[in-house]
Design a protein around this motif. Structure first.
Motif, PDB file in Angstrom:
ATOM      1  N   SER A 261       0.887  -1.153   0.000  1.00 39.50           N
ATOM      2  CA  SER A 261       0.000   0.000   0.000  1.00 39.50           C
ATOM      3  C   SER A 261       0.929   1.207   0.000  1.00 39.50           C
ATOM      4  O   SER A 261       2.060   1.132   0.459  1.00 39.50           O
ATOM      5  CB  SER A 261      -0.898  -0.014   1.235  1.00 39.50           C
ATOM      6  OG  SER A 261      -0.131   0.053   2.411  1.00 39.50           O
TER       7      SER A 261
ATOM      8  N   SER B 247      -4.705  -5.172   3.079  1.00 41.84           N
ATOM      9  CA  SER B 247      -6.005  -5.010   2.420  1.00 41.84           C
ATOM     10  C   SER B 247      -6.739  -3.781   2.954  1.00 41.84           C
ATOM     11  O   SER B 247      -7.378  -3.064   2.189  1.00 41.84           O
ATOM     12  CB  SER B 247      -6.865  -6.260   2.563  1.00 41.84           C
ATOM     13  OG  SER B 247      -7.257  -6.445   3.900  1.00 41.84           O
TER      14      SER B 247
ATOM     15  N   LYS C 197      -5.019  -0.698   1.326  1.00 40.46           N
ATOM     16  CA  LYS C 197      -5.357  -0.551  -0.088  1.00 40.46           C
ATOM     17  C   LYS C 197      -6.807  -0.102  -0.256  1.00 40.46           C
ATOM     18  O   LYS C 197      -7.106   0.731  -1.102  1.00 40.46           O
ATOM     19  CB  LYS C 197      -5.087  -1.851  -0.839  1.00 40.46           C
ATOM     20  CG  LYS C 197      -3.607  -2.073  -1.066  1.00 40.46           C
ATOM     21  CD  LYS C 197      -3.360  -3.207  -2.017  1.00 40.46           C
ATOM     22  CE  LYS C 197      -1.883  -3.251  -2.341  1.00 40.46           C
ATOM     23  NZ  LYS C 197      -1.594  -3.888  -3.591  1.00 40.46           N
TER      24      LYS C 197
END
Length: 177
Positions: free
Chosen positions: A57, A143, A146
């Motif tokens: 990220s 996750s 992102k």
């Protein structure tokens, strides 16, 4: 009485699901990843660099990690070139006396492969390296970051105040159509 000076405490990482963590990820989502001054990449190295950066990220990419990603990209591109040449030349060569010997590219490829694996560990691309052995925690954090970075794309300029940032898009490749 303790005469030892107190060590300054290392600041804790903010939780990615906290308000401050989400705000930081949204701002990082608009961050443009740039090469450090004086660094130049060939076309294949730049493509690999983009792929390496997509493993993270944007909030995780520090200037040092970007330099390591550049080194990794160069090694991956060099290994690819050596593998193509090895495939063309073959694993065994014959000298002028007709004696067979191992192609020196085999050893070069082996060294590049070891350097690439080491660099991946240094960058923490292997998720276990990121969270002290926990793949699940690293994957969840990545996750969350992102997803929070993607929020920037969905924001309507007229409804909410946000930092003046321009999100970067991954470079399109020939395969993207």
């Amino acid at each position: 009485m303790n005469d030892k000076p107190e060590k300054p405490k290392k600041p804790r990482k903010r939780r990615v699901d906290s308000a401050a963590g989400i705000a930081a990820a949204i701002v990082a989502g608009g961050k443009k990843i740039t090469l450090p001054a004086g660094e130049k990449l060939s076309a294949i190295e730049r493509k690999v660099f983009t792929e390496v950066c997509e493993e993270f990220s944007k909030s995780e990419l520090t200037p040092h990690k970007i330099r390591l990603a550049i080194a990794l990209s160069r090694n991956l591109a060099a290994m690819n070139g050596e593998q193509v040449a090895l495939q063309r030349e073959g694993m065994v060569l014959v000298n002028s006396h007709g004696n067979a010997y191992a192609n020196p590219r085999v050893k070069i490829i082996s060294g590049l492969h070891a350097a690439i694996l080491s660099m991946r560990r240094s960058l923490g691309i292997h998720t276990r390296a990121l969270e002290g052995g926990s793949n699940a925690k690293a994957a969840l954090r990545r996750s969350h970051n992102k997803a929070n970075e993607a929020i920037l794309d969905d924001m309507d300029d007229d409804l909410i105040a946000r930092p003046n940032v321009v999100p970067i898009r991954a470079q399109e490749t020939e395969d993207d159509g």
